[in-house]
Scaffold this motif. Sequence first.
Motif, PDB file in Angstrom:
ATOM      1  N   HIS A  90       9.784 -24.650 -32.434  1.00  0.00           N
ATOM      2  CA  HIS A  90       9.791 -23.623 -32.885  1.00  0.00           C
ATOM      3  C   HIS A  90       9.937 -23.288 -34.173  1.00  0.00           C
ATOM      4  N   PHE A  91      11.025 -23.359 -35.228  1.00  0.00           N
ATOM      5  CA  PHE A  91      10.340 -23.278 -36.722  1.00  0.00           C
ATOM      6  C   PHE A  91       9.333 -23.526 -37.232  1.00  0.00           C
ATOM      7  N   PRO A  92       8.810 -24.919 -36.966  1.00  0.00           N
ATOM      8  CA  PRO A  92       8.226 -24.965 -38.204  1.00  0.00           C
ATOM      9  C   PRO A  92       6.819 -24.480 -37.962  1.00  0.00           C
ATOM     10  N   VAL A  93       6.514 -24.409 -36.044  1.00  0.00           N
ATOM     11  CA  VAL A  93       5.194 -23.700 -35.443  1.00  0.00           C
ATOM     12  C   VAL A  93       5.297 -22.192 -35.802  1.00  0.00           C
ATOM     13  N   LEU A 110      15.623 -19.567 -30.408  1.00  0.00           N
ATOM     14  CA  LEU A 110      14.910 -19.601 -31.430  1.00  0.00           C
ATOM     15  C   LEU A 110      14.668 -20.739 -32.058  1.00  0.00           C
ATOM     16  N   THR A 111      15.668 -21.215 -32.679  1.00  0.00           N
ATOM     17  CA  THR A 111      15.161 -22.731 -33.491  1.00  0.00           C
ATOM     18  C   THR A 111      16.121 -23.648 -32.669  1.00  0.00           C
ATOM     19  N   SER A 112      16.581 -24.592 -33.300  1.00  0.00           N
ATOM     20  CA  SER A 112      17.070 -25.882 -33.110  1.00  0.00           C
ATOM     21  C   SER A 112      18.245 -25.879 -34.227  1.00  0.00           C
ATOM     22  N   ALA A 113      18.192 -25.160 -35.406  1.00  0.00           N
ATOM     23  CA  ALA A 113      19.487 -24.799 -36.449  1.00  0.00           C
ATOM     24  C   ALA A 113      19.580 -23.211 -37.023  1.00  0.00           C
ATOM     25  N   LEU A 114      20.751 -23.440 -37.115  1.00  0.00           N
ATOM     26  CA  LEU A 114      21.213 -21.874 -37.782  1.00  0.00           C
ATOM     27  C   LEU A 114      20.161 -22.237 -38.946  1.00  0.00           C
ATOM     28  N   ALA A 115      20.319 -22.100 -39.940  1.00  0.00           N
ATOM     29  CA  ALA A 115      19.480 -22.082 -41.111  1.00  0.00           C
ATOM     30  C   ALA A 115      18.353 -21.837 -40.767  1.00  0.00           C
ATOM     31  N   GLU A 116      17.525 -22.464 -39.344  1.00  0.00           N
ATOM     32  CA  GLU A 116      16.207 -22.075 -39.546  1.00  0.00           C
ATOM     33  C   GLU A 116      15.617 -21.155 -39.133  1.00  0.00           C
ATOM     34  N   ALA A 117      16.714 -20.513 -38.258  1.00  0.00           N
ATOM     35  CA  ALA A 117      17.153 -18.901 -37.767  1.00  0.00           C
ATOM     36  C   ALA A 117      16.602 -18.039 -38.967  1.00  0.00           C
ATOM     37  N   VAL A 118      17.420 -18.320 -40.027  1.00  0.00           N
ATOM     38  CA  VAL A 118      17.747 -17.398 -41.100  1.00  0.00           C
ATOM     39  C   VAL A 118      17.012 -17.174 -41.577  1.00  0.00           C
ATOM     40  N   THR A 119      16.124 -18.482 -42.147  1.00  0.00           N
ATOM     41  CA  THR A 119      14.708 -18.706 -42.995  1.00  0.00           C
ATOM     42  C   THR A 119      13.843 -17.493 -41.952  1.00  0.00           C
ATOM     43  N   LEU A 120      13.663 -17.820 -40.534  1.00  0.00           N
ATOM     44  CA  LEU A 120      12.484 -17.856 -40.096  1.00  0.00           C
ATOM     45  C   LEU A 120      12.661 -15.938 -39.864  1.00  0.00           C
ATOM     46  N   ALA A 121      13.740 -15.299 -39.980  1.00  0.00           N
ATOM     47  CA  ALA A 121      14.191 -14.240 -39.329  1.00  0.00           C
ATOM     48  C   ALA A 121      13.588 -13.952 -41.085  1.00  0.00           C
ATOM     49  N   GLU A 122      13.671 -14.390 -41.809  1.00  0.00           N
ATOM     50  CA  GLU A 122      12.850 -13.663 -44.109  1.00  0.00           C
ATOM     51  C   GLU A 122      11.649 -13.605 -43.169  1.00  0.00           C
ATOM     52  N   ILE A 123      11.174 -14.819 -43.247  1.00  0.00           N
ATOM     53  CA  ILE A 123       9.281 -15.242 -42.608  1.00  0.00           C
ATOM     54  C   ILE A 123       9.011 -14.079 -41.876  1.00  0.00           C
ATOM     55  N   GLY A 124       9.534 -13.260 -40.890  1.00  0.00           N
ATOM     56  CA  GLY A 124       9.322 -12.179 -39.990  1.00  0.00           C
ATOM     57  C   GLY A 124       9.344 -11.172 -40.467  1.00  0.00           C
ATOM     58  N   LYS A 125      10.566 -10.706 -41.486  1.00  0.00           N
ATOM     59  CA  LYS A 125      10.318  -9.563 -42.200  1.00  0.00           C
ATOM     60  C   LYS A 125       8.904  -9.389 -43.098  1.00  0.00           C
ATOM     61  N   ASN A 126       8.690 -10.176 -43.639  1.00  0.00           N
ATOM     62  CA  ASN A 126       7.762 -10.459 -44.906  1.00  0.00           C
ATOM     63  C   ASN A 126       6.045 -10.737 -43.975  1.00  0.00           C
ATOM     64  N   SER A 127       5.857 -11.123 -42.586  1.00  0.00           N
ATOM     65  CA  SER A 127       4.808 -10.876 -41.765  1.00  0.00           C
ATOM     66  C   SER A 127       3.799  -9.502 -41.274  1.00  0.00           C
ATOM     67  N   LYS A 128       3.467  -9.373 -41.408  1.00  0.00           N
ATOM     68  CA  LYS A 128       2.655  -7.645 -40.605  1.00  0.00           C
ATOM     69  C   LYS A 128       2.406  -8.598 -39.329  1.00  0.00           C
ATOM     70  N   ALA A 129       3.213 -10.102 -38.846  1.00  0.00           N
ATOM     71  CA  ALA A 129       2.596  -9.957 -37.463  1.00  0.00           C
ATOM     72  C   ALA A 129       3.986  -9.978 -36.586  1.00  0.00           C
ATOM     73  N   GLU A 130       4.427  -9.463 -34.948  1.00  0.00           N
ATOM     74  CA  GLU A 130       5.863  -9.196 -33.882  1.00  0.00           C
ATOM     75  C   GLU A 130       5.738 -10.657 -33.769  1.00  0.00           C
ATOM     76  N   PHE A 131       6.959 -10.901 -33.160  1.00  0.00           N
ATOM     77  CA  PHE A 131       7.285 -11.674 -33.532  1.00  0.00           C
ATOM     78  C   PHE A 131       8.137 -11.088 -31.402  1.00  0.00           C
ATOM     79  N   VAL A 132       8.206 -11.802 -30.680  1.00  0.00           N
ATOM     80  CA  VAL A 132       8.855 -12.164 -29.191  1.00  0.00           C
ATOM     81  C   VAL A 132       9.145 -13.155 -28.995  1.00  0.00           C
TER      82      VAL A 132
END
Length: 377
Positions: A90-93, A110-132
Amino acid sequence: MHKRLKLGMVGGGQGAFIGAVHRIAARIDDEFELVAGALSSKPDNAKQSAAQLGIAPERAYTDFNEMAKAEAAREDGIDAVSIVTPNHMHFPVAKAFLEQGINVICDKPLTSALAEAVTLAEIGKNSKAEFVLTHNYSGYPMVREARHLVQSGALGKLRRVNVEYVQDWMSEAITDPDNKQAAWRSDPKQSGKGGAIADIGTHAMQLANFITTEAPEKLAADLTSFVEGRLVDDDAHMLMRYATGAKGYLWATQVAPGSENSLRIQIYGEKAGLSWAQENPNQLWYAPLNEPKRLLTRGGHGTSEWTQGQTRVPPGHPEGYLEGFATIYKEAADLIRNGRTKDCILPTLADGLLGMQFIDAAIRSSEHDAAWTPIEV
């Protein structure tokens, strides 16, 4: 009439289960058309699966990074990607597509590890894309009616939130090499550290959070691997405490013979109680204090106009699992076309991060003899 949105998919090739569910759900309301995919990590299977689904050869990818870059560069590139892989992918994709500005619809957790989820949340904030995040049970009309009743004040101040998700399909050790669904769920390299707590416990938690619009502050969890040799939990139960003073209980197990897919929730307040069961999803019991219990039915009398507007077929005709998923996809299409509004109740990256914090807290609590452990928010 809307022009269909162009959908891509990562995972979900031949032999997969959840990919087919997502494809059906995406088409029920005629909002999406599948036009691209990296459907398997095995090139031959990826190509064969794409051909079977009518995807053009030039958009049948064997690598999700290549797909993200190629689709972002096309004038007719996909509007969204559906991620239906095992948890560890989930995280890399999601990262690859969010960084290319492509909207993401991702299976849970969301991911398989909490650290990845934290990183992905930051990436989402900086992306113009939506996440569901596709917590499909939050799309059931009577779950939404329960949420409406809680928000309307019909229950008064909440006192108890009891939720359980009980299955039996992993009651024995996995010996069939073709049972892919069970195999990856019991492999911590693919599922993450959580077993039942991640696979179905997150559904139970999200259902409770969605209906009550509250999340517990801390929990005391006891996780067990009953099947000998299993490397992740197959049974989890816990107590929960809420900031409002409410108390909760959650049980998630995949080793309860006779239980197929028993997701149930009971919520009690000062004024009334609610009870809903996924195996009979078109009914909701509402029990005002000192009054007869009332059976509310999907599309029937006594339900809110908001909930009645979420049904697809007349009362008495069952709606369930696929339609719940379809509601998530329909609202994701609205989100992609019109942007996020204050009325949007789709599960988000923030919900996914909370789900991972829940898994992490449950594991840490169990490792310390069910010690009370905060769910970091």
